[in-house]
Design a protein around this motif. Structure first.
Motif, PDB file in Angstrom:
ATOM      1  N   LEU A  84      45.892  51.863  35.880  1.00  0.00           N
ATOM      2  CA  LEU A  84      47.323  51.585  35.882  1.00  0.00           C
ATOM      3  C   LEU A  84      48.061  52.449  34.880  1.00  0.00           C
ATOM      4  O   LEU A  84      49.266  52.660  34.997  1.00  0.00           O
ATOM      5  CB  LEU A  84      47.569  50.106  35.542  1.00  0.00           C
ATOM      6  CG  LEU A  84      46.907  49.061  36.431  1.00  0.00           C
ATOM      7  CD1 LEU A  84      47.110  47.673  35.827  1.00  0.00           C
ATOM      8  CD2 LEU A  84      47.462  49.119  37.844  1.00  0.00           C
ATOM      9  N   ASN A  85      47.328  52.937  33.877  1.00  0.00           N
ATOM     10  CA  ASN A  85      47.929  53.612  32.734  1.00  0.00           C
ATOM     11  C   ASN A  85      47.697  55.114  32.845  1.00  0.00           C
ATOM     12  O   ASN A  85      46.558  55.593  32.758  1.00  0.00           O
ATOM     13  CB  ASN A  85      47.307  53.057  31.441  1.00  0.00           C
ATOM     14  CG  ASN A  85      48.032  53.512  30.200  1.00  0.00           C
ATOM     15  OD1 ASN A  85      48.561  54.609  30.149  1.00  0.00           O
ATOM     16  ND2 ASN A  85      48.050  52.666  29.181  1.00  0.00           N
ATOM     17  N   THR A 308      43.179  47.423  44.057  1.00  0.00           N
ATOM     18  CA  THR A 308      43.447  46.975  45.417  1.00  0.00           C
ATOM     19  C   THR A 308      44.198  48.033  46.210  1.00  0.00           C
ATOM     20  O   THR A 308      43.870  48.300  47.373  1.00  0.00           O
ATOM     21  CB  THR A 308      44.237  45.654  45.390  1.00  0.00           C
ATOM     22  OG1 THR A 308      43.521  44.695  44.604  1.00  0.00           O
ATOM     23  CG2 THR A 308      44.427  45.105  46.793  1.00  0.00           C
ATOM     24  N   ASP A 309      45.203  48.653  45.606  1.00  0.00           N
ATOM     25  CA  ASP A 309      45.963  49.685  46.314  1.00  0.00           C
ATOM     26  C   ASP A 309      45.074  50.871  46.678  1.00  0.00           C
ATOM     27  O   ASP A 309      45.248  51.482  47.737  1.00  0.00           O
ATOM     28  CB  ASP A 309      47.151  50.146  45.468  1.00  0.00           C
ATOM     29  CG  ASP A 309      48.253  49.102  45.408  1.00  0.00           C
ATOM     30  OD1 ASP A 309      48.233  48.164  46.229  1.00  0.00           O
ATOM     31  OD2 ASP A 309      49.128  49.220  44.524  1.00  0.00           O
ATOM     32  N   PHE A 310      44.125  51.211  45.815  1.00  0.00           N
ATOM     33  CA  PHE A 310      43.195  52.281  46.166  1.00  0.00           C
ATOM     34  C   PHE A 310      42.327  51.879  47.350  1.00  0.00           C
ATOM     35  O   PHE A 310      42.142  52.650  48.303  1.00  0.00           O
ATOM     36  CB  PHE A 310      42.312  52.634  44.967  1.00  0.00           C
ATOM     37  CG  PHE A 310      41.206  53.590  45.308  1.00  0.00           C
ATOM     38  CD1 PHE A 310      41.453  54.958  45.387  1.00  0.00           C
ATOM     39  CD2 PHE A 310      39.915  53.129  45.579  1.00  0.00           C
ATOM     40  CE1 PHE A 310      40.440  55.846  45.727  1.00  0.00           C
ATOM     41  CE2 PHE A 310      38.899  54.008  45.924  1.00  0.00           C
ATOM     42  CZ  PHE A 310      39.166  55.371  45.996  1.00  0.00           C
ATOM     43  N   LEU A 311      41.804  50.659  47.326  1.00  0.00           N
ATOM     44  CA  LEU A 311      40.855  50.237  48.357  1.00  0.00           C
ATOM     45  C   LEU A 311      41.509  50.075  49.720  1.00  0.00           C
ATOM     46  O   LEU A 311      40.853  50.293  50.753  1.00  0.00           O
ATOM     47  CB  LEU A 311      40.187  48.925  47.931  1.00  0.00           C
ATOM     48  CG  LEU A 311      39.201  49.044  46.767  1.00  0.00           C
ATOM     49  CD1 LEU A 311      38.763  47.665  46.290  1.00  0.00           C
ATOM     50  CD2 LEU A 311      37.989  49.882  47.161  1.00  0.00           C
ATOM     51  N   LEU A 339      41.951  41.561  46.126  1.00  0.00           N
ATOM     52  CA  LEU A 339      41.008  42.587  45.706  1.00  0.00           C
ATOM     53  C   LEU A 339      39.672  42.418  46.411  1.00  0.00           C
ATOM     54  O   LEU A 339      39.123  43.371  46.979  1.00  0.00           O
ATOM     55  CB  LEU A 339      40.815  42.522  44.189  1.00  0.00           C
ATOM     56  CG  LEU A 339      39.685  43.394  43.626  1.00  0.00           C
ATOM     57  CD1 LEU A 339      39.963  44.870  43.880  1.00  0.00           C
ATOM     58  CD2 LEU A 339      39.486  43.124  42.132  1.00  0.00           C
ATOM     59  N   TRP A 340      39.122  41.218  46.405  1.00  0.00           N
ATOM     60  CA  TRP A 340      37.776  41.021  46.934  1.00  0.00           C
ATOM     61  C   TRP A 340      37.714  41.082  48.452  1.00  0.00           C
ATOM     62  O   TRP A 340      36.658  41.392  49.012  1.00  0.00           O
ATOM     63  CB  TRP A 340      37.174  39.729  46.382  1.00  0.00           C
ATOM     64  CG  TRP A 340      36.567  40.003  45.040  1.00  0.00           C
ATOM     65  CD1 TRP A 340      37.188  39.985  43.825  1.00  0.00           C
ATOM     66  CD2 TRP A 340      35.224  40.427  44.796  1.00  0.00           C
ATOM     67  NE1 TRP A 340      36.321  40.361  42.838  1.00  0.00           N
ATOM     68  CE2 TRP A 340      35.104  40.627  43.395  1.00  0.00           C
ATOM     69  CE3 TRP A 340      34.115  40.638  45.601  1.00  0.00           C
ATOM     70  CZ2 TRP A 340      33.911  41.035  42.804  1.00  0.00           C
ATOM     71  CZ3 TRP A 340      32.925  41.048  45.024  1.00  0.00           C
ATOM     72  CH2 TRP A 340      32.833  41.238  43.639  1.00  0.00           C
ATOM     73  N   ARG A 341      38.815  40.810  49.131  1.00  0.00           N
ATOM     74  CA  ARG A 341      38.826  41.067  50.576  1.00  0.00           C
ATOM     75  C   ARG A 341      38.634  42.554  50.851  1.00  0.00           C
ATOM     76  O   ARG A 341      37.882  42.942  51.763  1.00  0.00           O
ATOM     77  CB  ARG A 341      40.132  40.563  51.198  1.00  0.00           C
ATOM     78  CG  ARG A 341      40.200  39.055  51.379  1.00  0.00           C
ATOM     79  CD  ARG A 341      41.345  38.643  52.280  1.00  0.00           C
ATOM     80  NE  ARG A 341      42.652  38.986  51.715  1.00  0.00           N
ATOM     81  CZ  ARG A 341      43.359  38.182  50.926  1.00  0.00           C
ATOM     82  NH1 ARG A 341      42.881  36.985  50.600  1.00  0.00           N
ATOM     83  NH2 ARG A 341      44.534  38.561  50.460  1.00  0.00           N
ATOM     84  N   GLU A 342      39.295  43.388  50.045  1.00  0.00           N
ATOM     85  CA  GLU A 342      39.153  44.834  50.216  1.00  0.00           C
ATOM     86  C   GLU A 342      37.784  45.318  49.736  1.00  0.00           C
ATOM     87  O   GLU A 342      37.204  46.236  50.325  1.00  0.00           O
ATOM     88  CB  GLU A 342      40.277  45.570  49.484  1.00  0.00           C
ATOM     89  CG  GLU A 342      41.643  45.378  50.114  1.00  0.00           C
ATOM     90  CD  GLU A 342      41.683  45.828  51.565  1.00  0.00           C
ATOM     91  OE1 GLU A 342      41.024  46.842  51.893  1.00  0.00           O
ATOM     92  OE2 GLU A 342      42.353  45.170  52.377  1.00  0.00           O
ATOM     93  N   VAL A 343      37.275  44.736  48.667  1.00  0.00           N
ATOM     94  CA  VAL A 343      35.931  45.092  48.218  1.00  0.00           C
ATOM     95  C   VAL A 343      34.917  44.778  49.316  1.00  0.00           C
ATOM     96  O   VAL A 343      34.050  45.607  49.650  1.00  0.00           O
ATOM     97  CB  VAL A 343      35.569  44.347  46.922  1.00  0.00           C
ATOM     98  CG1 VAL A 343      34.102  44.569  46.555  1.00  0.00           C
ATOM     99  CG2 VAL A 343      36.461  44.798  45.775  1.00  0.00           C
TER     100      VAL A 343
END
Length: 405
Positions: A84-85, A308-311, A339-343
């Motif tokens: 993020l940074n 999440t946005d990356f995945l 997040l974990w749905r995308e993971v």
């Protein structure tokens, strides 16, 4: 997207109400500058837990960049470092450029290990600047109020800068003010001396009324990258006695691992790396890994976004290893499940996820949707063993999850 916007979006969520909402906004503003000049998670634990193999496809949070580079020693197919940074991504870009462009290992060690050599200014200008992407070069060549470019940090003990580096410096000063001496720990010759010096110079500080007062203020821990939500988890794990919790974690750092083999303790107590001893260096700076990291550095890719946005933009079954540091401690239930749905979608069969927590418990066991949780296996006993081996010693838990379906 601007760093502050990304950080604010991450920390300001459904748990941000009342005083915590204000704290989240303050933390987002504070966290939008360079926080970690070096990372505080042990890559030896990560690599063992992930069983990282040649050809692996890896996603990690960048933070100070040390571990993203360390994973290259395992010859992965690709390492994607998100953060993020933007300051952390600029740090990663500089460290990668050092491997790619500096002429040899001694020059790399002087720049990234000692990080205090006046010759590093010329090394940056001659070798690194032409290798940096435009955004990273702009970051490092910005000047402070005294007209010094930011890359001059590497001639001024770079790891004493950033929010965490300055926090450690303030902790040393506060310790001396209260009658202790953190730097004395760095003089220990063996584990017995480490324990003796800890008991004499550091442990008593955690009973001092001023330190107990400061430890109960969430804003005092912003420079360690601890947002209000994580502070609340720590408070719960400590049964309300945060100084006792912090004393135990400092005891682990100071006493459970030989100082000569622990770069995290070197930075905490000596405020430097011992560049004369290979085992005292972080993995990515050890000479045995130099050639592999240099060779594989083009396989490292950075992304200024959330996990999440990356995945969301990755194909299904396209990743083998995930490293989330302690980012999930920031998340509410909606963010965690998204997040974990995308993971789960992007993970190949047998993929592994490693993360840390401020408290001892994994958030997945109580907060993840059952249909998502069912795809993953974890072994609490193995997780506790991983945690015991983590030389950084600042977290309450290390957790490994393996995809089953």
């Amino acid at each position: 997207m601007h760093t502050h916007t990304l950080v604010n979006k991450a920390v300001h969520n459904s748990r941000s109400t009342g005083a915590r909402a204000l704290g989240d906004r303050l933390f987002a503003r504070w966290f939008s500058q360079l926080v970690y000049a070096q990372i505080w998670e042990d890559p030896l634990v990560d690599i063992d837990a992930l069983q990282l193999q040649p050809g692996a496809r890896v996603l990690t949070i960048s933070s100070g960049g040390c571990n993203a580079l360390a994973y290259l020693a395992c010859a992965p197919q690709e390492v994607h470092a998100v953060d993020l940074n933007a300051s952390h991504l600029a740090m990663l870009a500089l460290k990668r450029a050092a491997f790619q462009a500096l002429p040899d290992y001694p020059a790399l060690l002087a720049f990234l290990g000692g990080a205090d050599d006046a010759a590093n200014l010329q090394r940056y200008r001659q070798h690194l600047a032409p290798q940096l992407p435009p955004t990273a070069r702009q970051y490092w060549e910005q000047t402070d109020w005294r007209g010094r470019p930011r890359y001059s940090l590497f001639a001024r003990h770079a790891y004493r800068h950033g929010l965490l580096g300055r926090f450690i410096g303030v902790s040393h000063a506060l310790g001396r003010l209260l009658g202790g001496n953190l730097s004395r720990l760095a003089t220990a010759a063996n584990l017995d001396e480490q324990q003796t010096l800890f008991d004499r110079h550091l442990a008593p500080l955690f009973d001092h009324p001023l330190l107990r007062f400061l430890a109960s203020r969430p804003a005092m821990l912003y420079s360690m990258g601890i947002p209000p939500a994580q502070f609340a988890a720590l408070l719960h794990d400590a049964d309300g006695d945060l100084p006792a919790l912090f004393r135990e974690r400092m005891r682990r750092l100071a006493c459970d691992f030989p100082l000569a083999d622990n770069p995290y303790a070197q930075q905490a107590f000596a405020r430097r790396y011992d560049t004369g001893r290979q085992s005292a260096l972080p993995m990515y700076l050890q000479q045995q890994h130099y050639a592999a990291i240099r060779e594989h550095s083009p396989r490292l890719h950075s992304h200024h976004c959330s996990l999440t946005d990356f995945l969301v933009n990755r194909p299904s079954h396209s990743l083998d290893a995930y490293l989330f540091l302690d980012a999930q401690d920031w998340m509410d239930d909606a963010q965690l499940n998204a997040l974990w749905r995308e993971v789960t979608r992007t993970a190949d069969r047998g993929a592994r996820v490693v993360f840390r927590t401020g408290g001892s418990a994994s958030p997945l066991e109580t907060r993840l949707a059952p249909q998502v949780r069912a795809a993953w296996h974890t072994d609490p006993d193995h997780n506790r063993a991983l945690h015991r081996r983590d030389r950084a010693a600042i977290y309450g838990g290390v957790h490994l999850y393996i995809k089953q379906t």
